[in-house]
Scaffold this motif. Structure first.
Motif, mmCIF file in Angstrom:
data_model
loop_
_atom_site.group_PDB
_atom_site.id
_atom_site.type_symbol
_atom_site.label_atom_id
_atom_site.label_comp_id
_atom_site.label_asym_id
_atom_site.label_seq_id
_atom_site.Cartn_x
_atom_site.Cartn_y
_atom_site.Cartn_z
ATOM 1 N N ASN A 246 -4.300 -14.731 27.970
ATOM 2 C CA ASN A 246 -5.111 -13.785 28.744
ATOM 3 C C ASN A 246 -6.534 -13.707 28.212
ATOM 4 O O ASN A 246 -7.507 -13.766 28.969
ATOM 5 C CB ASN A 246 -4.428 -12.406 28.680
ATOM 6 N N HIS B 170 -10.215 -14.463 34.562
ATOM 7 C CA HIS B 170 -9.285 -13.558 35.242
ATOM 8 C C HIS B 170 -9.921 -12.198 35.528
ATOM 9 O O HIS B 170 -9.376 -11.402 36.277
ATOM 10 C CB HIS B 170 -7.991 -13.386 34.424
ATOM 11 N N HIS C 273 -9.399 -7.435 36.944
ATOM 12 C CA HIS C 273 -10.189 -6.251 36.611
ATOM 13 C C HIS C 273 -11.116 -5.822 37.739
ATOM 14 O O HIS C 273 -11.958 -4.955 37.550
ATOM 15 C CB HIS C 273 -10.964 -6.493 35.313
ATOM 16 N N VAL D 211 -9.849 -1.767 30.700
ATOM 17 C CA VAL D 211 -9.617 -3.209 30.831
ATOM 18 C C VAL D 211 -8.376 -3.627 30.044
ATOM 19 O O VAL D 211 -7.533 -4.390 30.534
ATOM 20 C CB VAL D 211 -10.884 -3.961 30.355
ATOM 21 N N ASP E 6 -4.790 -5.227 31.539
ATOM 22 C CA ASP E 6 -4.134 -6.430 31.021
ATOM 23 C C ASP E 6 -2.709 -6.123 30.563
ATOM 24 O O ASP E 6 -1.782 -6.901 30.810
ATOM 25 C CB ASP E 6 -4.935 -7.008 29.834
HETATM 26 FE FE FE2 Z 1 -8.352 -8.994 30.927
#
Ligand code: FE2
Ligand code: ZN
Lengths: 350, 73
Positions: A152, A158, A163, A294, A298
């Motif tokens: 990640n 991503h 996000h 954030v 994740d």
């Molecule tokens: Fe992230």
């Protein structure tokens, strides 16, 4: 994949360890931590040798732990110094102790053979304890294997999707990406250098830059545990000096420590240090809230992914594309580290 | 932007540049050999096989940390 033992891992922030017994599992090993009366951090296996009672559920008396079940008493080195009801202390009455180093606001613990613990191998994140920086930090528990967090963090593309534009910027798609691997020193570096980008309102306000910026977002990963994201903004065209100093740039150093808890869970430490607007509480609040948001986005996604992977046969074939270049490099080094830990003969001095 | 970014300074650094506006990755070995690919897995396999299959370009510039003999001042 097994863990990479014989490595340093972040076990805690220094501020988490005091005169209370503190339990945390690292690489599947339950540990108990405390600070001695002199202030140094002690780490022992969190199980009494007698009947396996967790020492973290026990009592700290001076610099010794008195087991909360039968009173076996251990010193800082894990040696048993008192056994209830008898004068003779069995020779095998000791719990393993773990090498610990406090550095850059973290408590690092060595998981592996004691005599191979070399503190010079610990990678640095000096900003976190530097008065020239202001830092916000936290830790989120992740119910997913640490490899998923490494994947990640190694691919920042991503951010557009997961996000929802929270941290992504339109220039990213037009930025060349370079991935570098230093095989000897085991560092992976992913550079995104935007020569001419719009200045996000947050930076305009907190740094006083008006106009367009040169923006760098560079990942520096020191497997297995320490991940650095060097974020640099400066007025367009302003680059670091030839000697490496950078008096005209503004820096945000985002630090993650990725510490496996078990095969399927991870301690996700995060910190954000900056060298501007040092006393501005609003800036601190913004950085803390946005980074935590954030991280939690994740965590939610990776927790889902872990459940999916656990329900699958083990040899599912993934597809890798260009954005995975850095992640693939990280996986290779982690795999080699794990293999060396299983078979020390394969280990090369680094 | 044609300039290739190089941030690490070690003796054994492998680099992969993503060619802007294309799907092409350019792998550059520390020996100077280069290889293009659209598949990062294939490209890492090629890079890390060094020196197998690596033919540095004839006019490869010397690594920055090594000067040609006689250039010492
Ligand atoms: Fe992230
Ligand atoms: Zn080569």
């Amino acid at each position: 994949m097994t863990f990479a033992r014989n490595q340093w891992y972040v076990a805690a922030y220094g501020r988490e360890i005091g005169r209370e017994l503190f339990a945390r599992t690292i690489l599947g090993e339950p540990l108990v931590f405390y600070r001695s009366e002199a202030g140094e951090v002690v780490a022992l296996a969190d199980r009494c040798v007698h009947r396996r009672y967790p020492l973290s559920e026990s009592r700290l008396e001076g610099d010794t732990i008195v087991c909360g079940y039968h009173g076996f008493t251990y010193d800082k080195a894990g040696s048993c110094v008192f056994v209830p009801g008898q004068a003779l202390i069995p020779r095998t009455a000791r719990v393993p102790s773990y090498p610990v180093v406090e550095q850059d606001s973290f408590v690092w613990v060595w998981i592996g053979d004691r005599d191979r613990a070399d503190r010079a191998l610990i990678p640095r994140a000096p900003w976190l304890a530097d008065p020239a920086y202001t830092t916000v930090s936290g830790m989120e528990p992740l119910a997913a294997r640490y490899e998923l967090l490494v994947d990640n963090l190694m691919d920042l593309s991503h951010e557009t999707y997961l996000h929802g534009g929270y941290i992504g910027t339109p220039e990213v798609a037009n930025t060349p990406i370079t991935t570098e691997v230093d095989e000897d020193n085991r560092v992976i570096y992913v550079s995104r250098h935007m020569a001419d980008a719009a200045c996000p309102p947050f930076y305009a306000k907190s740094t006083g830059i008006d106009g367009r910026i040169t923006r760098w977002q560079d990942i520096e990963y020191h497997p297995p545990c320490l991940y650095l994201l060097h974020s640099r903004v400066a007025p367009v065209g302003v680059l670091p000096e030839a000697d490496g100093s950078d008096p005209h740039g503004f820096h945000v150093e985002v630090v993650y420590a990725i510490t496996p808890e078990t095969e399927h869970s991870t301690h996700d430490f995060w910190a954000v240090a900056r060298d501007f607007a040092l006393d501005d509480q609003e800036v601190s609040d913004f950085l803390r809230e946005s980074n935590r948001t954030v991280v939690l986005q994740d965590v939610t996604a990776l927790d889902i992914l872990e459940r999916v992977i656990q329900a699958e046969p083990p040899d599912y074939q993934e597809l890798s594309i260009n954005i995975d270049t850095g992640g693939l490099a990280a996986r290779r080094i982690l795999k080699r580290m794990a293999a060396e830990a299983d078979d020390p003969a394969k280990g090369v001095a680094v | 932007m044609n300039e290739r970014v190089a941030m690490l300074r070690g003796d054994a650094v492998y680099r992969v540049h993503w060619k802007l506006g294309t799907d092409l990755l350019v792998g550059v070995c520390h020996c100077g050999a280069e290889h293009d690919s659209e598949d990062p897995v294939e490209l890492w396999d090629w890079l890390l096989a060094h020196p197998e299959g690596h033919r540095p370009p004839v006019a490869a510039p010397p690594p920055p940390d090594r000067r040609p003999a006689g250039a010492l001042v």
